[in-house]
Design an enzyme around this catalytic site. Structure first.
Site, mmCIF file in Angstrom:
data_model
loop_
_atom_site.group_PDB
_atom_site.id
_atom_site.type_symbol
_atom_site.label_atom_id
_atom_site.label_comp_id
_atom_site.label_asym_id
_atom_site.label_seq_id
_atom_site.Cartn_x
_atom_site.Cartn_y
_atom_site.Cartn_z
ATOM 1 N N GLU A 160 -2.957 -13.435 2.455
ATOM 2 C CA GLU A 160 -1.726 -13.255 3.227
ATOM 3 C C GLU A 160 -1.078 -14.621 3.470
ATOM 4 O O GLU A 160 -1.742 -15.659 3.386
ATOM 5 C CB GLU A 160 -2.077 -12.673 4.613
ATOM 6 C CG GLU A 160 -2.890 -11.411 4.595
ATOM 7 C CD GLU A 160 -2.062 -10.185 4.303
ATOM 8 O OE1 GLU A 160 -0.870 -10.201 4.618
ATOM 9 O OE2 GLU A 160 -2.604 -9.233 3.731
ATOM 10 N N LYS A 164 10.280 -0.685 8.625
ATOM 11 C CA LYS A 164 10.753 -1.432 9.790
ATOM 12 C C LYS A 164 12.229 -1.796 9.601
ATOM 13 O O LYS A 164 13.031 -1.682 10.511
ATOM 14 C CB LYS A 164 9.907 -2.701 9.923
ATOM 15 C CG LYS A 164 9.994 -3.346 11.264
ATOM 16 C CD LYS A 164 8.973 -4.476 11.324
ATOM 17 C CE LYS A 164 8.887 -5.045 12.704
ATOM 18 N NZ LYS A 164 7.850 -6.070 12.783
ATOM 19 N N ASP A 180 -11.479 -10.150 9.463
ATOM 20 C CA ASP A 180 -11.175 -8.979 8.634
ATOM 21 C C ASP A 180 -12.479 -8.273 8.227
ATOM 22 O O ASP A 180 -12.595 -7.043 8.343
ATOM 23 C CB ASP A 180 -10.377 -9.430 7.402
ATOM 24 C CG ASP A 180 -10.078 -8.268 6.473
ATOM 25 O OD1 ASP A 180 -9.199 -7.445 6.800
ATOM 26 O OD2 ASP A 180 -10.744 -8.168 5.419
ATOM 27 N N GLY A 218 -11.027 -1.509 0.157
ATOM 28 C CA GLY A 218 -9.937 -1.050 -0.716
ATOM 29 C C GLY A 218 -10.305 0.106 -1.622
ATOM 30 O O GLY A 218 -10.449 1.243 -1.171
ATOM 31 N N GLY A 228 -5.230 -4.386 -3.164
ATOM 32 C CA GLY A 228 -4.217 -4.239 -4.200
ATOM 33 C C GLY A 228 -3.520 -2.900 -4.120
ATOM 34 O O GLY A 228 -4.061 -1.936 -3.561
ATOM 35 N N VAL A 242 -11.797 0.197 4.351
ATOM 36 C CA VAL A 242 -12.952 -0.662 4.041
ATOM 37 C C VAL A 242 -13.071 -0.828 2.537
ATOM 38 O O VAL A 242 -13.198 0.157 1.811
ATOM 39 C CB VAL A 242 -14.270 -0.058 4.591
ATOM 40 C CG1 VAL A 242 -15.443 -0.998 4.305
ATOM 41 C CG2 VAL A 242 -14.173 0.214 6.079
ATOM 42 N N VAL A 258 0.820 -1.214 0.000
ATOM 43 C CA VAL A 258 0.000 0.000 0.000
ATOM 44 C C VAL A 258 0.862 1.275 0.000
ATOM 45 O O VAL A 258 0.625 2.198 -0.787
ATOM 46 C CB VAL A 258 -0.984 -0.011 1.202
ATOM 47 C CG1 VAL A 258 -1.775 1.285 1.268
ATOM 48 C CG2 VAL A 258 -1.925 -1.203 1.098
ATOM 49 N N GLY A 307 -1.262 -14.199 -4.761
ATOM 50 C CA GLY A 307 -0.961 -13.010 -3.957
ATOM 51 C C GLY A 307 -2.192 -12.325 -3.393
ATOM 52 O O GLY A 307 -2.112 -11.203 -2.908
ATOM 53 N N LYS A 367 -13.990 -4.379 9.319
ATOM 54 C CA LYS A 367 -14.468 -3.376 8.360
ATOM 55 C C LYS A 367 -15.922 -2.992 8.671
ATOM 56 O O LYS A 367 -16.321 -1.833 8.543
ATOM 57 C CB LYS A 367 -14.340 -3.923 6.937
ATOM 58 C CG LYS A 367 -12.883 -4.108 6.510
ATOM 59 C CD LYS A 367 -12.783 -4.966 5.270
ATOM 60 C CE LYS A 367 -11.370 -5.107 4.772
ATOM 61 N NZ LYS A 367 -11.231 -6.143 3.732
HETATM 62 N N1 LIG Z 1 -2.550 -4.896 0.713
HETATM 63 C C1 LIG Z 1 -3.755 -4.396 0.468
HETATM 64 O O1 LIG Z 1 -4.287 -4.532 -0.632
HETATM 65 C C2 LIG Z 1 -4.482 -3.624 1.540
HETATM 66 C C3 LIG Z 1 -5.762 -3.117 1.259
HETATM 67 C C4 LIG Z 1 -6.420 -2.334 2.222
HETATM 68 C C5 LIG Z 1 -5.797 -2.095 3.435
HETATM 69 N N2 LIG Z 1 -4.563 -2.641 3.702
HETATM 70 C C6 LIG Z 1 -3.923 -2.327 4.991
HETATM 71 O O2 LIG Z 1 -2.814 -1.479 4.726
HETATM 72 C C7 LIG Z 1 -1.768 -1.739 5.647
HETATM 73 C C8 LIG Z 1 -0.497 -2.077 4.858
HETATM 74 O O3 LIG Z 1 -0.738 -3.257 4.120
HETATM 75 P P1 LIG Z 1 0.373 -3.805 3.087
HETATM 76 O O4 LIG Z 1 -0.302 -4.883 2.334
HETATM 77 O O5 LIG Z 1 0.994 -2.682 2.376
HETATM 78 O O6 LIG Z 1 1.420 -4.460 4.115
HETATM 79 P P2 LIG Z 1 2.923 -4.897 3.778
HETATM 80 O O7 LIG Z 1 3.110 -5.093 2.339
HETATM 81 O O8 LIG Z 1 3.234 -6.009 4.722
HETATM 82 O O9 LIG Z 1 3.786 -3.602 4.203
HETATM 83 C C9 LIG Z 1 3.855 -3.164 5.518
HETATM 84 C C10 LIG Z 1 4.884 -2.064 5.615
HETATM 85 O O10 LIG Z 1 4.871 -1.548 6.939
HETATM 86 C C11 LIG Z 1 6.194 -1.526 7.452
HETATM 87 N N3 LIG Z 1 6.106 -1.793 8.896
HETATM 88 C C12 LIG Z 1 5.550 -2.842 9.513
HETATM 89 N N4 LIG Z 1 5.659 -2.693 10.843
HETATM 90 C C13 LIG Z 1 6.294 -1.527 11.061
HETATM 91 C C14 LIG Z 1 6.721 -0.830 12.213
HETATM 92 N N5 LIG Z 1 6.518 -1.307 13.434
HETATM 93 N N6 LIG Z 1 7.360 0.351 12.055
HETATM 94 C C15 LIG Z 1 7.599 0.855 10.809
HETATM 95 N N7 LIG Z 1 7.224 0.238 9.673
HETATM 96 C C16 LIG Z 1 6.586 -0.946 9.810
HETATM 97 C C17 LIG Z 1 6.947 -2.612 6.728
HETATM 98 O O11 LIG Z 1 8.334 -2.304 6.742
HETATM 99 P P3 LIG Z 1 9.414 -3.218 5.976
HETATM 100 O O12 LIG Z 1 9.194 -2.931 4.516
HETATM 101 O O13 LIG Z 1 10.726 -2.726 6.456
HETATM 102 O O14 LIG Z 1 9.094 -4.627 6.374
HETATM 103 C C18 LIG Z 1 6.317 -2.527 5.334
HETATM 104 O O15 LIG Z 1 6.975 -1.565 4.551
HETATM 105 C C19 LIG Z 1 -2.256 -2.865 6.546
HETATM 106 O O16 LIG Z 1 -2.750 -2.313 7.745
HETATM 107 C C20 LIG Z 1 -3.351 -3.517 5.731
HETATM 108 O O17 LIG Z 1 -4.346 -4.129 6.531
HETATM 109 C C21 LIG Z 1 -3.893 -3.380 2.769
#
Ligand SMILES: NC(=O)c1ccc[n+]([C@@H]2O[C@H](COP(=O)([O-])OP(=O)(O)OC[C@H]3O[C@@H](n4cnc5c(N)ncnc54)[C@H](OP(=O)(O)O)[C@@H]3O)[C@@H](O)[C@H]2O)c1
Length: 328
Positions: free
Chosen positions: A189, A45, A200, A133, A302, A131, A14, A186, A204
């Protein structure tokens, strides 16, 4: 040239989507808001992780670098889980910055407190991406509430569950096979338990309840059932009778005006708006007093759909705050 400085917390799917759209749509955003939006700093992180090349932007693993930066106007949050995200966003609001979050797990639990805090500090919160996406359900419900009353919201709010149910129905796959395919593509998770257990979708639904009804039901009183125990023969047998299983999250006001909810698999007939929602799409039906019923459909997750929901929040905040955002 007036510019707005932003920080991005998290640079995974994201966070990277937000960054890419800000680069790709720089001119359009400037045309639409009058401001150039500059990414000043990105929090991750693990600073040593291999990532797409980013020039001229500070990458940090220390949130204090963002908090102590006086230039930041708006903070995007796309990290995972309740903490430290909640603390980071509370501190950001206290500092007087607007926030835009995609973190549904954090926002379902702490959204009401953050909203109160934001009101007190006179800053805004964008949470469209929490909620469904890319489906603009938060904006839609917000707009409806200005002259109408929401009575009920039903949603297919988890794309992974919908993908699995679709595959089980169309191909007769077992739950395990369909889940494996969702992970391979993909969509799911590595740990898909929140998706398939219904948690989940439940979170929402709680975010929608806060928005539509101003409160959430007692979490313990909402029955939550996932798709993980639904036998595949029940899905294929139902399909022969022209019914389809969908995983539906449902919230409505009871006769006392209190929100009641359920989350679980439901049999849907051919005339229902959810009947044709296959694959990873999400769909939400909003029922209101005056409008009747409205259905919004689209990609529930996505990089680009979720990133674009956050950019829509950004543009909304800039337009609302134009008078008070001081150009750097
Ligand atoms: N993926 C989707 O399509 C989607 C859709 C709607 C909402 N979301 C929400 O959006 C958020 C991000 O999702 P994502 O899919 O992008 O997750 P992701 O790909 O796992 O990326 C998470 C990012 O957060 C960083 N991170 C994790 N813990 C951290 C901490 N304690 N301090 C600083 N940085 C930290 C990670 O750092 P590193 O890169 O160093 O590991 C990574 O860059 C989540 O809350 C998810 O529920 C996701």
């Amino acid at each position: 040239m007036p510019s707005i400085k932003v920080a991005i917390l998290g640079f995974g799917t994201v966070g990277e989507g937000v960054y890419r759209i800000l680069q790709e749509k720089r001119d359009e955003i400037k045309k639409s808001t009058g401001f150039t939006v500059e990414v000043e700093i990105i929090l991750v992180k693990d600073k040593n992780k291999k990532r797409m090349p980013i020039k001229g932007i500070q990458i940090t693993d220390n949130f204090q670098d963002i908090l102590n930066n006086p230039e930041i106007d708006i903070v995007f949050e796309a990290i995972v889980g309740e903490e430290p995200a909640y603390t980071y966003l509370s501190d950001t609001i206290e500092k007087g910055c607007h926030i835009i979050t995609a973190n549904k797990k954090m926002f379902a639990e702490h959204g009401p407190a953050l909203m109160k805090h934001a009101e007190f500090r006179n800053v805004q919160i964008g949470y469209e991406a929490t909620v469904a996406g890319g489906v603009p359900i938060i904006r839609t419900v917000t707009n409806l509430l200005s002259g109408d009353q929401v009575k009920r919201i039903q949603g297919i709010l988890n794309g992974t569950s919908n993908f699995i149910l679709t595959k089980m129905r169309k191909e007769g796959s077992s739950f395990k096979e369909a889940l494996f395919e969702a992970q391979r593509k993909g969509f799911a998770e590595a740990d898909p338990s929140d998706d398939v257990s219904g948690m989940d979708a439940f979170r929402k639904l709680m975010i929608l309840s806060s928005l539509a009804f101003g409160e959430q039901p007692d979490w313990d009183e909402v029955p939550v059932v996932g798709i993980d125990h639904l036998p595949s023969n029940e899905i294929t047998d139902a399909a022969k009778e022209d019914y389809r299983y969908r995983h539906v999250a449902d919230i409505w006001l009871d006769e006392k005006g209190e929100p009641q909810g359920t989350v679980g698999p439901a049999l849907i007939g051919a005339n229902h708006p959810f009947f044709n929602i296959d694959g990873v799409d999400n769909a939400v039906i909003v029922e209101t007093e005056y409008l009747g019923s409205l259905t919004v459909v689209g990609p529930g997750a996505g990089m680009y759909p979720t990133g674009s929901a956050m950019i829509a929040d950004l543009i909304h905040i800039i337009r609302q705050q134009e008078a008070v955002l001081i150009p750097n």
